[in-house]
Motif scaffolding. Structure first.
Motif, PDB file in Angstrom:
ATOM      1  N   SER A 161      37.312  49.509  43.753  1.00 43.97           N
ATOM      2  CA  SER A 161      36.013  49.208  44.358  1.00 43.97           C
ATOM      3  C   SER A 161      34.889  49.371  43.335  1.00 43.97           C
ATOM      4  O   SER A 161      33.955  48.557  43.279  1.00 43.97           O
ATOM      5  CB  SER A 161      35.773  50.134  45.555  1.00 43.97           C
TER       6      SER A 161
ATOM      7  N   GLU B 205      35.200  48.975  40.145  1.00 40.98           N
ATOM      8  CA  GLU B 205      35.311  47.851  39.223  1.00 40.98           C
ATOM      9  C   GLU B 205      34.667  46.606  39.804  1.00 40.98           C
ATOM     10  O   GLU B 205      33.992  45.858  39.098  1.00 40.98           O
ATOM     11  CB  GLU B 205      36.776  47.579  38.885  1.00 40.98           C
ATOM     12  N   ARG B 206      34.865  46.380  41.103  1.00 40.23           N
ATOM     13  CA  ARG B 206      34.234  45.216  41.750  1.00 40.23           C
ATOM     14  C   ARG B 206      32.716  45.358  41.718  1.00 40.23           C
ATOM     15  O   ARG B 206      31.999  44.388  41.422  1.00 40.23           O
ATOM     16  CB  ARG B 206      34.734  45.075  43.194  1.00 40.23           C
ATOM     17  N   ASP B 207      32.233  46.564  42.018  1.00 42.37           N
ATOM     18  CA  ASP B 207      30.781  46.798  41.986  1.00 42.37           C
ATOM     19  C   ASP B 207      30.231  46.580  40.581  1.00 42.37           C
ATOM     20  O   ASP B 207      29.161  45.985  40.415  1.00 42.37           O
ATOM     21  CB  ASP B 207      30.462  48.224  42.449  1.00 42.37           C
TER      22      ASP B 207
ATOM     23  N   GLY C  16      31.559  44.702  38.213  1.00 45.36           N
ATOM     24  CA  GLY C  16      31.617  43.277  37.912  1.00 45.36           C
ATOM     25  C   GLY C  16      30.470  42.512  38.551  1.00 45.36           C
ATOM     26  O   GLY C  16      29.854  41.644  37.914  1.00 45.36           O
ATOM     27  N   GLN C  17      30.161  42.843  39.806  1.00 44.00           N
ATOM     28  CA  GLN C  17      29.054  42.174  40.497  1.00 44.00           C
ATOM     29  C   GLN C  17      27.723  42.509  39.837  1.00 44.00           C
ATOM     30  O   GLN C  17      26.863  41.637  39.668  1.00 44.00           O
ATOM     31  CB  GLN C  17      29.046  42.588  41.970  1.00 44.00           C
TER      32      GLN C  17
END
Length: 286
Positions: free
Chosen positions: A90, A92-94, A96-97
Motif C-alpha cells: 500500500s 508503494e502504491r501511495d 507511486g501515485q
C-alpha cells in the motif's frame, strides 16, 4: 551585473524555485518510504518465513496440544508478516501515485519555464545563463565533500542491501524448502524485491550512483574549460579567485593591478566560454 526586473525574469526565478522544491520533496518522500519500509521489515528478520510456512503445512494433528499451540503461534507470526507485506504494498502504491503527480507537475512547470525563456531577449538569455553558470562555479569547490558523502551513502546502502539478501539466503539453506510450496514464492518475491525494486535499497543505490556520475561529469566539464582558459590567464585567474576562493571584484583588482573595467571584461570572457560549452555538461552524463 545589470539588474533584470522584467516580469518574465521574475517568473523564471519563481519557476526554477518551484521545480527545485518539487525535486526536493520527491527525494524527501522517497527517503521516508525507504526508511519506513526497512523498519517494518526488520521486525520480521528474526523469523524464518520459509521455514515457518513449511512447518505450518506439516502441523495437521489437532489432537496434539503442542502442535495446536505451535500452529497458532506460527499463524500469528505469518499473519503479522502478511499484514506487513500488504502495508508495504500500500505504501508503494501511495508512493507511486505521489511521484506520478509530482512528476506531472514538474513537467508542467518545466514546459512553462521553457516557454518563458524562449521569449526572452538575447540580453536577458545571456544574463540568465550567467546566473546559472555562476551557481555551478560557486558549487565547484564543494565537489570533493559531496563525492565523499555519496561514497559513504553508497557503501552503507550496499551493506544494508547485501545483509537483507544474505539473511534470506541463509534461511533458504537452513529451511530446506520443498519445490512448489508457498514459501518458495514468498522467498523468490523477497529476493526479487531486494534486487529489482525501484523503491528499495537498489533504487536508492542507483540514485546515488547516478548523482555520482553527474557530479564527476560536471567536475570534468569545468576542468576542461579551465584548461582551455590557460590561453587567457587573466580570465582564468578571475574564475579561480572569485568563485573558488571567494575574492571580491575589488580584492581581485588590487591583487592583479587591474581596474574594475578590466575585471568586468575578464569576467565576461571567462563566463562566455562556459556558456558556449554549456551543452557539453549534459552530454558528458550520458
Amino acid at each position: 551585473m545589470a539588474q533584470l526586473n522584467t516580469e518574465n525574469i521574475k517568473k523564471v526565478k519563481e519557476l526554477e524555485d518551484e521545480i527545485r522544491n518539487i525535486n526536493a520533496n520527491m527525494q524527501k518522500y522517497w527517503m521516508h518510504f525507504i526508511q519506513s519500509k526497512e523498519k517494518k521489515e526488520r521486525d520480521f528478520w528474526h523469523i524464518d518465513i520459509k521455514k515457518a510456512y513449511d512447518e505450518l503445512l506439516r502441523l495437521k494433528d489437532k489432537s496434539n496440544p503442542g502442535e495446536v499451540y505451535r500452529k497458532r503461534e506460527l499463524q500469528e507470526q505469518l499473519k503479522g508478516y502478511e499484514a506487513m507485506k500488504k502495508e508495504i504494498a500500500s505504501m508503494e502504491r501511495d508512493l507511486g501515485q505521489y511521484l506520478e503527480v509530482q512528476q506531472a507537475e514538474y513537467i508542467k512547470k518545466y514546459d512553462e519555464l521553457r516557454t518563458i525563456t524562449d521569449s526572452l531577449s538575447d540580453k536577458e538569455k545571456f544574463e540568465l545563463a550567467v546566473r546559472k553558470i555562476e551557481k555551478w562555479l560557486y558549487a565547484y569547490p564543494d565537489i570533493p565533500t559531496r563525492r565523499e558523502e555519496l561514497t559513504k551513502r553508497i557503501e552503507t546502502a550496499t551493506k544494508e542491501r547485501d545483509y537483507e539478501k544474505d539473511v534470506l539466503q541463509s534461511k533458504e539453506i537452513s529451511g530446506m524448502p520443498k519445490a512448489g510450496t508457498i514459501s518458495d514464492s514468498t522467498f523468490n518475491a523477497a529476493i526479487y524485491n531486494i534486487e529489482n525494486s525501484k523503491y528499495g535499497l537498489n533504487g536508492l543505490i542507483q540514485g546515488y550512483e547516478r548523482e555520482m556520475t553527474e557530479l564527476n561529469a560536471f567536475e570534468r566539464w569545468i576542468k576542461d574549460i579551465l584548461n582551455e582558459l590557460d590561453k587567457d590567464k587573466p580570465a582564468k585567474n578571475y574564475i579561480e579567485l572569485h568563485y573558488f576562493q571567494s575574492y571580491t571584484w575589488q580584492e581581485i583588482a588590487q591583487a592583479t593591478n587591474y581596474n574594475i573595467e578590466n575585471i568586468r571584461k575578464m569576467r565576461k570572457r571567462a563566463l562566455q566560454k562556459f556558456i558556449e560549452r554549456e551543452s557539453e555538461v549534459y552530454s558528458k552524463v550520458q
